[in-house]
Design an enzyme around this catalytic site. Sequence first.
Site, PDB file in Angstrom:
ATOM      1  N   LYS A 185       6.751   3.564   2.167  1.00  0.00           N
ATOM      2  CA  LYS A 185       7.798   2.098   2.754  1.00  0.00           C
ATOM      3  C   LYS A 185       7.764   1.495   2.232  1.00  0.00           C
ATOM      4  O   LYS A 185       6.517   0.069   1.758  1.00  0.00           O
ATOM      5  CB  LYS A 185       6.528   2.852   3.264  1.00  0.00           C
ATOM      6  CG  LYS A 185       7.933   1.475   5.188  1.00  0.00           C
ATOM      7  CD  LYS A 185       6.339   0.490   5.689  1.00  0.00           C
ATOM      8  CE  LYS A 185       6.515  -0.459   4.836  1.00  0.00           C
ATOM      9  NZ  LYS A 185       7.831  -1.499   5.229  1.00  0.00           N
ATOM     10  N   GLY A 237      -0.478  -5.347  -1.734  1.00  0.00           N
ATOM     11  CA  GLY A 237       0.275  -6.214  -0.894  1.00  0.00           C
ATOM     12  C   GLY A 237      -0.952  -7.222  -0.541  1.00  0.00           C
ATOM     13  O   GLY A 237      -1.942  -7.525  -1.761  1.00  0.00           O
ATOM     14  N   GLU A 240      -4.970  -9.028   3.412  1.00  0.00           N
ATOM     15  CA  GLU A 240      -5.632  -9.154   4.574  1.00  0.00           C
ATOM     16  C   GLU A 240      -4.629  -7.835   5.306  1.00  0.00           C
ATOM     17  O   GLU A 240      -5.435  -6.681   5.972  1.00  0.00           O
ATOM     18  CB  GLU A 240      -4.488 -10.124   4.948  1.00  0.00           C
ATOM     19  CG  GLU A 240      -4.956 -10.136   7.320  1.00  0.00           C
ATOM     20  CD  GLU A 240      -3.947 -10.529   7.196  1.00  0.00           C
ATOM     21  OE1 GLU A 240      -3.499 -11.690   6.508  1.00  0.00           O
ATOM     22  OE2 GLU A 240      -3.889 -11.208   9.036  1.00  0.00           O
ATOM     23  N   GLY A 242      -4.847  -4.916   3.664  1.00  0.00           N
ATOM     24  CA  GLY A 242      -5.349  -3.376   2.417  1.00  0.00           C
ATOM     25  C   GLY A 242      -6.407  -3.519   3.578  1.00  0.00           C
ATOM     26  O   GLY A 242      -6.663  -2.311   3.692  1.00  0.00           O
ATOM     27  N   GLU A 259      -4.313  -2.372  -4.559  1.00  0.00           N
ATOM     28  CA  GLU A 259      -3.499  -2.990  -5.227  1.00  0.00           C
ATOM     29  C   GLU A 259      -3.390  -4.505  -4.315  1.00  0.00           C
ATOM     30  O   GLU A 259      -2.410  -4.464  -4.114  1.00  0.00           O
ATOM     31  CB  GLU A 259      -3.020  -3.047  -6.341  1.00  0.00           C
ATOM     32  CG  GLU A 259      -2.405  -3.754  -7.451  1.00  0.00           C
ATOM     33  CD  GLU A 259      -2.237  -5.010  -7.750  1.00  0.00           C
ATOM     34  OE1 GLU A 259      -2.566  -5.807  -7.169  1.00  0.00           O
ATOM     35  OE2 GLU A 259      -0.766  -4.968  -7.690  1.00  0.00           O
ATOM     36  N   CYS A 293       1.185 -11.368  -8.573  1.00  0.00           N
ATOM     37  CA  CYS A 293      -0.805 -11.436  -8.032  1.00  0.00           C
ATOM     38  C   CYS A 293      -1.589 -11.814  -8.725  1.00  0.00           C
ATOM     39  O   CYS A 293      -2.887 -12.444  -8.734  1.00  0.00           O
ATOM     40  CB  CYS A 293      -0.138  -9.675  -7.645  1.00  0.00           C
ATOM     41  SG  CYS A 293       0.290  -8.378  -8.231  1.00  0.00           S
ATOM     42  N   GLU A 394      -4.855 -17.325  -2.253  1.00  0.00           N
ATOM     43  CA  GLU A 394      -3.838 -16.669  -2.008  1.00  0.00           C
ATOM     44  C   GLU A 394      -3.037 -17.853  -1.701  1.00  0.00           C
ATOM     45  O   GLU A 394      -2.286 -17.170  -0.963  1.00  0.00           O
ATOM     46  CB  GLU A 394      -3.677 -15.404  -2.915  1.00  0.00           C
ATOM     47  CG  GLU A 394      -3.011 -15.157  -3.504  1.00  0.00           C
ATOM     48  CD  GLU A 394      -1.974 -13.352  -3.419  1.00  0.00           C
ATOM     49  OE1 GLU A 394      -2.482 -12.465  -2.587  1.00  0.00           O
ATOM     50  OE2 GLU A 394      -1.886 -12.861  -4.696  1.00  0.00           O
TER      51      GLU A 394
HETATM   52  P1  NDP Z   1       2.091  -7.669   3.340  1.00  0.00           P
HETATM   53  O1  NDP Z   1       0.667  -7.131   2.733  1.00  0.00           O
HETATM   54  O2  NDP Z   1       2.181  -8.272   4.037  1.00  0.00           O
HETATM   55  O3  NDP Z   1       2.804  -6.820   2.944  1.00  0.00           O
HETATM   56  C1  NDP Z   1       2.916  -5.534   2.489  1.00  0.00           C
HETATM   57  C2  NDP Z   1       3.560  -4.380   2.750  1.00  0.00           C
HETATM   58  O4  NDP Z   1       2.600  -3.814   3.779  1.00  0.00           O
HETATM   59  C3  NDP Z   1       4.472  -4.238   3.135  1.00  0.00           C
HETATM   60  O5  NDP Z   1       5.743  -3.438   2.579  1.00  0.00           O
HETATM   61  C4  NDP Z   1       4.636  -4.054   4.075  1.00  0.00           C
HETATM   62  O6  NDP Z   1       5.878  -4.055   5.928  1.00  0.00           O
HETATM   63  C5  NDP Z   1       3.227  -3.397   4.828  1.00  0.00           C
HETATM   64  N1  NDP Z   1       2.969  -3.769   6.000  1.00  0.00           N
HETATM   65  C6  NDP Z   1       2.364  -4.916   6.647  1.00  0.00           C
HETATM   66  N2  NDP Z   1       1.287  -4.378   7.778  1.00  0.00           N
HETATM   67  C7  NDP Z   1       0.738  -2.987   7.806  1.00  0.00           C
HETATM   68  C8  NDP Z   1       0.441  -2.852   8.026  1.00  0.00           C
HETATM   69  N3  NDP Z   1      -0.305  -3.167   9.777  1.00  0.00           N
HETATM   70  N4  NDP Z   1       0.190  -1.522   8.229  1.00  0.00           N
HETATM   71  C9  NDP Z   1       0.936  -0.786   7.086  1.00  0.00           C
HETATM   72  N5  NDP Z   1       2.037  -1.882   6.279  1.00  0.00           N
HETATM   73  C10 NDP Z   1       2.303  -2.537   6.900  1.00  0.00           C
HETATM   74  O7  NDP Z   1       2.431  -8.870   2.628  1.00  0.00           O
HETATM   75  P2  NDP Z   1       3.352  -9.490   3.035  1.00  0.00           P
HETATM   76  O8  NDP Z   1       4.723  -9.577   3.023  1.00  0.00           O
HETATM   77  O9  NDP Z   1       3.591  -9.985   4.749  1.00  0.00           O
HETATM   78  O10 NDP Z   1       2.721 -11.761   2.205  1.00  0.00           O
HETATM   79  C11 NDP Z   1       2.052 -12.107   3.028  1.00  0.00           C
HETATM   80  C12 NDP Z   1       1.054 -12.329   1.653  1.00  0.00           C
HETATM   81  O11 NDP Z   1       0.706 -11.100   0.642  1.00  0.00           O
HETATM   82  C13 NDP Z   1       1.673 -13.534   0.412  1.00  0.00           C
HETATM   83  O12 NDP Z   1       1.683 -15.023   0.838  1.00  0.00           O
HETATM   84  C14 NDP Z   1       0.689 -13.381  -0.925  1.00  0.00           C
HETATM   85  O13 NDP Z   1      -0.301 -13.562  -0.810  1.00  0.00           O
HETATM   86  C15 NDP Z   1       0.584 -11.303  -0.122  1.00  0.00           C
HETATM   87  N6  NDP Z   1       0.824 -10.657  -1.097  1.00  0.00           N
HETATM   88  C16 NDP Z   1       0.817  -9.696  -2.560  1.00  0.00           C
HETATM   89  C17 NDP Z   1       1.045  -9.098  -3.409  1.00  0.00           C
HETATM   90  C18 NDP Z   1       0.476  -8.459  -4.519  1.00  0.00           C
HETATM   91  O14 NDP Z   1       0.869  -7.812  -5.337  1.00  0.00           O
HETATM   92  N7  NDP Z   1      -1.128  -8.643  -4.510  1.00  0.00           N
HETATM   93  C19 NDP Z   1       2.834  -8.948  -3.158  1.00  0.00           C
HETATM   94  C20 NDP Z   1       3.086  -9.018  -1.605  1.00  0.00           C
HETATM   95  C21 NDP Z   1       2.199 -10.574  -0.916  1.00  0.00           C
HETATM   96  P3  NDP Z   1       7.270  -5.145   5.626  1.00  0.00           P
HETATM   97  O15 NDP Z   1       7.066  -5.810   4.454  1.00  0.00           O
HETATM   98  O16 NDP Z   1       7.431  -4.410   6.420  1.00  0.00           O
HETATM   99  O17 NDP Z   1       5.652  -6.234   6.209  1.00  0.00           O
END
Ligand code: NDP
Length: 507
Positions: A185, A237, A240, A242, A259, A293, A394
Site C-alpha cells: 500500500k 513512515g 506515530e 508506526g 522504519e 528520515c 521530526e
Molecule cells: P504516515 O506515517 O502517516 O504515512 C506513511 C504510510 O502509512 C502511508 O502509506 C499512509 O497512507 C499509511 N498510513 C497512514 N495511517 C495509517 C494507518 N492508520 N494504518 C496503516 N497505514 C497508515 O506519514 P505522513 O505521510 O503523514 O507524514 C507525516 C510525518 O511522518 C512526516 O512529517 C514525517 O515526520 C514522517 N515521515 C517519516 C518517514 C520516514 O521515512 N521515516 C517517511 C514519511 C513521513 P496515506 O498516505 O494514505 O495516509
Amino acid sequence: MAVNVEVQTFSHFINGKWEPAASSETFDVVNPATGELVAKAAKGSPEDVNRAVGAARAAFDQGDWKNMKPKDRAKVLYAISHQIAANAQELAYLEAISSGGTVRRIGASDILQMVDLFQTLAKFVVEYPYSETLPVPPFPGPAHNFIWREPIGVCAAVTPWNLPMVIATWKIAPALAMGNTIVIKPASYTPLSTLKLAELISAVVPPGVINVVTGPGAEVGEALVTHPMVDKVAFTGSTEVGRRIMELAAGTIKKTTLELGGKSPNILLEDADLEIALPGSLFGVFLHSGQLCESGTRLFVPDKLHDQVVEGLVALASKIKLGNPLDPATDVGPIISKKQKETILTYIEAGKQEGATLVCGGKEVTVPGCEGGNFIEPTIFTNVTNDMKIAQEEIFGPVLSVIRYSDVEEAIRMANDTIYGLAAGVWTRDANKAYGVARKLQAGVVWINDWHMLRSDAPFGGYKQSGIGREMGVHSLDAYTQVKHVHTSMTPELERRNWYGILFGQK
Ligand code: NDP
C-alpha cells in the site's frame, strides 16, 4: 484556448492485472511542484485488500514460487533489476511528478540503488544458509538436528511518500528473494511509481506474487495490516503511525519490521576538515528538502568553530537552487503537500518563539513556473538548545538546528538525548576519535565524514523509537524468513530412550 488533457487513471495491480476499485472511486494525485493534477488512482477499500491478499496467498500456497531453487530465484532478481534499468526514465518521471524528488537525484541515485539492491540480493540468495546441520548432541541421545530457513508467507508493505520507489524495493526485494509474496500500500500522495514497478516486476514473476492496492492509510492500510491471511508487516513512515501499526499487527501477532522517524545528530569535531564538512552537513540535511528520515537535522558545533561554521553554512545554503524537479538544473524540489508545508512553517515559527536565531531562509517561496508548488527556503537556526521543539521533533523539512558545545562528551550526551536513533555522523581528521564517538552514538548507522551513504549490503534501521528490524543486506533476508528446528532421532531402541523416564518413571 485551454487544452483539455485527460489525466490517466491508475487501477490497483492485483494478480498480475490492473483492477479498478470495487467502489469504482478514485482519488487525485497532484504534482507538489505545480499543484497540477497528474493522475487519478483507485480508491481502495477492505474489499480490494481482500482480493489482493487472496491473490498473494494463492500464489504463495500454490508452491512453485516459494519452492523455486535459489539459483533460479537469483535469475528472477537479476531480471527485475534489468526491468528497472530498462524503464528508468518512465519510473523517474512518475516518481518526480508525484514525490517532488529531482530527476537528477532519482536518475543518479534512486534507480541505481534499486538495481543494485536486486543484484546484491541475487548474489546473497545463492549463498544464504537455508539449511544448517548442528553437531550431534552430547545428551540425551544421538540425533540429527537441522535449522531450516523458510519464507514467511504473505507480506504487507505500507510505504511513505518521500522515497516511494526506493523504500518499496527495500521491502519487495528481500520478500521476493526469500520466496514470499507481497501486497503493497503506497502513500496516497505517491502511488504511481510503485504501481509501475509492480507491473514491471510481474513480467518476470508468477501472478499474485506482487500486488499493489492504493487508497487511504486508515482504510486500506489498516485492512492490510490486520488481514488474517497476512503473515508479516513492513512499514516505513512516521513514528506515530508506526505505533498504530504495531498495535494493529499485535492482534494476530504478525512479524513486524518498522522504519520510523529520526532527529539525527551530526557532530563536528574541532579538527574537522571544513571544506568537506560544511557541504557534507548541508547535503545531510537539505537533500530532498529535508524530507528524508535519516537527515542530519541537529548539527553540533564546537564553540571554537561556531561563527566560522555558521558563516560558511549560510553562504553555501543560499546557493541551493529550488525549482521544478523535472529540470536537471534544480538542486531541490518542493515539499510534498500544502499540509506538510504548513507543518514546517509552524515549526519554524516555534523555533523563533523559543528563542533560536534564524540566520538563513525561514520562508516559503514562489518559484517561477511553479507558482502552484510548495517550496520552503533552506532554513538554518543558531542558538538552538537541545530541549527546544525544533531540536526534538521530526520536522521533515529543510530546517537545520545548530547547537553549540564546549566538550565532546557533552555533544554526545545531547546527540543521544532524543527518542530517535536512526542515523548519526561525525566529522574529524582523526579516525580513532571518530570510532570513539561512533561507539557512543545510539544510532543504526553512523557516517564518518559523510552522509546518506546507504548500501544494499549493509543493514539500515533504527535504535530506540526509530524502528524495529533492519532493511537491506543479509539482515533483510533474515527478516523475511522464519526459522525451523528439525530433530531426527537416531535412537530406535525404546530401552535406550531414558529421557522418556521423565514422564513414565522407572518401571
Ligand atoms: P504516515 O506515517 O502517516 O504515512 C506513511 C504510510 O502509512 C502511508 O502509506 C499512509 O497512507 C499509511 N498510513 C497512514 N495511517 C495509517 C494507518 N492508520 N494504518 C496503516 N497505514 C497508515 O506519514 P505522513 O505521510 O503523514 O507524514 C507525516 C510525518 O511522518 C512526516 O512529517 C514525517 O515526520 C514522517 N515521515 C517519516 C518517514 C520516514 O521515512 N521515516 C517517511 C514519511 C513521513 P496515506 O498516505 O494514505 O495516509
